[in-house]
Design a protein around this motif. Structure first.
Motif, short mmCIF file in Angstrom:
data_model
loop_
_atom_site.label_atom_id
_atom_site.label_comp_id
_atom_site.label_asym_id
_atom_site.label_seq_id
_atom_site.Cartn_x
_atom_site.Cartn_y
_atom_site.Cartn_z
N HIS A 135 66.61 114.89 18.21
CA HIS A 135 65.59 113.83 18.22
C HIS A 135 65.71 112.96 19.46
CE1 HIS A 135 64.34 114.97 14.23
NE2 HIS A 135 65.54 114.76 13.75
N GLY A 136 66.23 113.55 20.54
CA GLY A 136 66.30 112.84 21.81
C GLY A 136 67.37 111.78 21.89
N ILE A 137 68.29 111.73 20.94
CA ILE A 137 69.31 110.68 20.90
C ILE A 137 70.69 111.29 21.08
CG2 ILE A 137 70.37 108.88 19.48
CD1 ILE A 137 67.66 108.50 18.15
N GLY A 138 71.45 110.75 22.04
CA GLY A 138 72.80 111.24 22.29
C GLY A 138 73.78 110.70 21.27
N THR A 442 57.86 104.61 28.08
CA THR A 442 57.94 104.60 29.55
C THR A 442 58.36 105.98 30.01
OG1 THR A 442 58.73 103.32 31.46
CG2 THR A 442 60.35 103.84 29.75
N TYR A 443 58.41 106.19 31.32
CA TYR A 443 58.56 107.57 31.82
C TYR A 443 59.48 107.60 33.04
CZ TYR A 443 57.20 112.09 33.89
OH TYR A 443 57.21 113.35 34.42
N HIS A 444 60.39 108.57 33.02
CA HIS A 444 61.19 108.90 34.21
C HIS A 444 60.65 110.17 34.82
CE1 HIS A 444 64.38 110.21 36.84
NE2 HIS A 444 64.49 111.32 36.13
N GLN A 510 62.09 97.58 27.86
CA GLN A 510 62.39 97.54 26.42
C GLN A 510 61.54 98.56 25.64
OE1 GLN A 510 62.48 93.54 24.76
NE2 GLN A 510 62.77 92.67 26.80
N PRO A 511 61.63 99.83 25.99
CA PRO A 511 60.76 100.82 25.33
C PRO A 511 61.29 101.25 23.98
CG PRO A 511 62.21 101.92 26.88
CD PRO A 511 62.52 100.44 26.99
N ALA A 512 60.39 101.78 23.18
CA ALA A 512 60.78 102.45 21.94
C ALA A 512 61.21 103.88 22.24
CB ALA A 512 59.62 102.47 20.96
N VAL A 513 60.62 104.45 23.29
CA VAL A 513 60.90 105.83 23.69
C VAL A 513 60.89 105.91 25.21
CG1 VAL A 513 60.16 108.24 23.55
CG2 VAL A 513 59.72 106.71 21.64
N PRO A 548 65.36 107.03 21.90
CA PRO A 548 65.24 108.48 22.08
C PRO A 548 64.62 108.85 23.43
CG PRO A 548 63.57 107.70 20.56
CD PRO A 548 64.46 106.52 20.85
N VAL A 549 64.99 109.99 23.93
CA VAL A 549 64.41 110.55 25.15
C VAL A 549 63.64 111.80 24.75
CG1 VAL A 549 64.84 111.40 27.49
CG2 VAL A 549 66.35 109.66 26.49
#
Length: 566
Positions: A135-138, A442-444, A510-513, A548-549
């Motif tokens: 789920h994108g979480i380390g 937000t986006y990398h 401060q994103p949620a994702v 999450p990422v």
């Protein structure tokens, strides 16, 4: 910086550096190490001496040219148009040709190349796998006790492979017509559109549950999806999904999301289980002969199928298929070859008559041109194409898009003075029907996606259309995160320092994702976000935050499912 100029070759680039130092102001490595050799200008000077045949210590040369992220920021900003990344690769290739590839690296490349199936099978046999989605979480690794042996901190996150990889876990052909019952009908589209017309944010369910999505965006998205599905089904469109090892073994959930999403859009998806590595690890180590062998096998596998596109979810894998395959097989003028110094003309030149590539691989040119050339699409690139999305701005307006877009998301008037992204995340924002602000995404931007493939705006265009989120661009969104493929593992301390700038940008929004479109960037971000917002927060006795990422494709499918469930 999209496609490379086919008329240029590296012997021209070696003499283009005018020593202006522009690269020093943008190189992420120079924010960590101010030594001249760490940046492009220093590397080019050493490369010139190397190809002139000066007496240089091989270990020192290898150290200098291994210390590169391949982010291509120097190339993007060089006023002379010099391609420092290609110069780094030319030196690595020559070092490998001379047998200077370290034994440990050769062993690692062997494990990640031809022996990868055995490696992952062994890990699965010994239970070194995860059985639930990330789920994108380390999280904390069960192998953390071993990390100091590699120079890594114990708190580092490195994902274990999934219990079951994507390839081979389902059919090789996923037909779009098989999911007809799950499609939004005309009645749902009309209902969503009507709801959007009666409220500023409508009734479609979003990440926060029911009544928490932008109804206007939900209606627009459904209309775009329905149109794409009709068109692609009528035209019988098919994509070959070149999954890539990282996604296949570490993020099979992403592969399933991509397959489902393309099916929803009316595209049949081929996912042959006999896919092999594109050869990127071998290539970036400088072993061009090994990369050719891997690439030739990839091309032979494509020959067995018919399709409209090859879709990739790894930005480096896509770059290999689009740009590097033609180079390593001498299909362009800018291939790999031996270089020597011409003292009489005071210039570098190819060593004449040495290349035997076309004799060794006589079918490669035909295979590439028929099955690969012009067909490769990153998943974000293809989604934007299928949905008919367009780039919204360029030039000065594009430079201001981050702050202006953040203001618009925050409800500021279009002519207001620029505001910091962090304020955009906290001020008034578009809300769901019950008045709750939509969560921020937000986006990398991956270096190899933007500066390598030239796929720039597409991911953000997708994120801006998610009905369950509002998009805010972080500062330095396209600055390297410090991953750099294997760089994060071989230069752990430098990688961590480089990532701090990205983590500061994430903290401001401060994103949620956090979204990204590269599996290696995703691993790096999951690790660094956990360290910054969980491990360090606990050490400071602050409330930890799990962020999450995810990929734009996964988020798009998530929102589509919630909208279509209404």
């Amino acid at each position: 910086m999209a496609a490379k100029d086919a008329k240029k070759d590296i012997t021209n680039d070696l003499l283009l550096c005018n020593k202006c130092g522009t690269c020093r102001s943008v190189c992420p490595l120079l924010s960590v190490d101010r030594e001249e050799w760490a940046g492009a200008r220093g590397k080019v000077e050493i490369a010139e001496a190397f190809f002139r045949g000066e007496n240089l210590d091989s270990d020192e040369v290898r150290k200098v040219f291994d210390y590169c992220l391949h982010c291509m920021t120097c190339e993007e900003n060089c006023p002379s148009g010099m391609r420092a990344d290609e110069i780094v690769m030319a030196v690595r290739a020559e070092m490998a040709r001379r047998g200077k590839l370290p034994r440990l690296k050769r062993l690692a490349l062997w494990a990640l190349g031809g022996a990868d199936a055995a490696l992952f099978a062994t890990m699965r046999a010994f239970g070194l796998v995860r059985r639930s989605p990330l789920h994108g979480i380390g999280g904390r690794s069960p192998l953390a006790a071993l990390y100091p042996l590699f120079g890594w901190p114990r708190e580092r996150f490195v994902p274990l492979p999934a219990h079951t990889p994507f390839l081979g876990s389902g059919p090789e052909l996923y037909k779009a017509s098989d999911i007809a019952d799950a499609m939004p009908g005309a009645e749902i589209a009309r209902k969503t559109t009507a709801t959007a017309g009666s409220a500023s944010a409508g009734s479609a369910a979003g990440p926060g549950g029911a009544n928490h999505a932008d109804g206007a965006k939900a209606a627009e998205l459904l209309n775009l999806v329905a149109a794409a599905r009709r068109r692609n089904l009528a035209e019988g469109r098919r994509a070959y999904f070149f999954v890539g090892h990282a996604v296949n073994h570490f993020f099979p959930e992403e592969a399933r999301a991509v397959t489902r999403l393309l099916n929803i859009l009316g595209v049949d998806v081929l996912a042959p289980k006999n896919q092999v590595c594109c050869g990127a690890p071998v290539y970036y180590a400088g072993d061009i002969a090994g990369a050719r062998k891997a690439a030739a096998e990839v091309l032979e596998r494509f020959e067995e199928h018919t399709y409209d596109w090859i879709v990739t979810t790894c930005s480096t894998g896509g770059l290999m298929l689009k740009e590097e395959f033609p180079r390593i097989f001498d299909l362009t003028h800018d291939g790999y070859f031996e270089i020597e110094w011409d003292a009489e003309r005071e210039s570098f030149r190819r060593v004449p008559g040495r290349s035997t590539v076309k004799q060794e691989y006589p079918r490669v040119e035909d295979l590439y041109r028929e099955y690969v050339g012009g067909k490769v699409r990153d998943i974000n690139e293809l989604l934007a194409e299928l949905l008919g999305l367009r780039e919204e701005s360029d030039g000065l307006s594009g430079m201001l898009e981050g702050t202006a877009g953040a203001q618009e998301a925050a409800g500021a008037p279009s002519g207001a003075a620029p505001a910091a992204a962090s304020s955009a995340a906290s001020d008034a924002a578009p809300a769901g029907k019950q008045g709750t602000p939509l969560p921020v995404v937000t986006y990398h931007q991956s270096c190899h996606l933007k500066r390598g493939q030239g796929v720039d705006w597409q991911s953000e265009a997708i994120l801006k259309r998610l009905p369950g989120y509002r998009y805010v661009r972080m500062n330095d969104y396209d600055r390297c995160c410090g991953g750099g493929g294997s760089f994060t593992f071989s230069h752990s301390d430098a990688s961590t320092e480089i990532a701090k700038v990205k983590m500061n940008a994430v903290a401001a929004v401060q994103p949620a994702v956090v979204a990204t479109a590269c599996p290696l960037c995703r691993i790096q971000l999951m690790d660094m976000i956990r360290r910054r917002f969980v491990v360090e927060a606990r050490a400071r006795k602050e409330q930890p935050r799990s962020i999450p990422v995810m990929t734009p494709a996964e988020l798009l499918l998530e929102d589509l499912h919630k909208v279509m469930a209404q």
